[in-house]
Design an enzyme around this catalytic site. Structure first.
Site, PDB file in Angstrom:
ATOM      1  N   PRO A 167       0.790  -1.253   0.000  1.00 53.76           N
ATOM      2  CG  PRO A 167       0.034  -0.938   2.189  1.00 53.76           C
ATOM      3  CD  PRO A 167       0.764  -1.905   1.305  1.00 53.76           C
ATOM      4  CB  CYS A 168       3.034   2.821  -2.534  1.00 48.11           C
ATOM      5  SG  CYS A 168       1.995   2.685  -3.991  1.00 48.11           S
ATOM      6  CG  HIS A 169      -2.904   3.843  -0.838  1.00 46.86           C
ATOM      7  ND1 HIS A 169      -2.678   2.490  -1.057  1.00 46.86           N
ATOM      8  CD2 HIS A 169      -3.850   3.907   0.124  1.00 46.86           C
ATOM      9  CE1 HIS A 169      -3.465   1.785  -0.273  1.00 46.86           C
ATOM     10  NE2 HIS A 169      -4.184   2.616   0.464  1.00 46.86           N
TER      11      HIS A 169
END
Length: 199
Positions: free
Chosen positions: A167-169
């Site tokens: 989950p780079c967001h």
């Protein structure tokens, strides 16, 4: 082994793709509007994915295009469209995420062939960031065991080919949202809003 590509639609988001080799996720393309894509085109889905990849540095960019017969190793070069049960379960969970369901992707196995120890450590640290929480690039680097590598951690996020699963967001800058490639900050805000985070 062969790779399966499955397109999915997320209402209000667009069309995305999941590439899976049976036991491992190879690539995930986040949904985006496809209005610019002509209804009748000689380009197939993989060709369009490569076009979008050139526009989408957060998901590999031109240097790391989505899988295709040209980019997959010879032992995995058969690309199929048939949906296998484990792929369909993953697609259903991704679609559920975009409908606002709290989904955990921790058990999804990823194709990490050729990854460095640094990349694997950052990946592990990023997968530990819980749903509904954010960390800074500095905190991510520190959590991975590299306290002075915030820029390298940011580069890792920019090249992430497994969004949502990795989950780079959920990684933000110390002064705001950070970036989210060609999908843009509004897309990142929407993903965070699904998880109850507002910045």
């Amino acid at each position: 082994m062969s790779v399966t590509c499955v397109s999915y639609t997320a209402d209000g988001w667009g069309v995305g793709e999941v590439w899976h080799d049976g036991g491992r996720l190879v690539w995930h393309e986040l949904p985006r509007a496809v209005a610019a894509r002509p209804l009748e085109t000689p380009l197939g889905t993989r060709a369009w994915a490569r076009v979008y990849a050139r526009e989408t540095p957060t998901q590999g960019g031109e240097a790391h295009p989505p899988p295709s017969r040209a980019t997959l190793a010879a032992n995995r070069s058969r690309v199929r469209r048939k949906t296998e049960p484990e792929v369909q379960r993953l697609v259903d969970r991704v679609a559920g995420y975009f409908q606002g369901e709290r989904v955990d992707f921790a058990e999804v196995t990823l194709d990490l062939d050729g990854w460095t120890a640094f990349q694997q450590d950052v990946l592990a640290a990023l997968r530990r960031v819980p749903y509904g929480e954010v960390v800074s690039y500095t905190e991510l680097a520190r959590s991975a065991g590299y306290p002075r590598a915030q820029r390298a951690a940011g580069t890792f996020c920019a090249r992430n080919r497994f969004p949502l699963v990795v989950p780079c967001h959920r990684v933000v800058s110390s002064t705001g949202l950070g970036s989210y490639g060609s999908l843009g900050l509004d897309y990142k805000r929407r993903l965070l809003a699904l998880e109850g985070v507002t910045l």
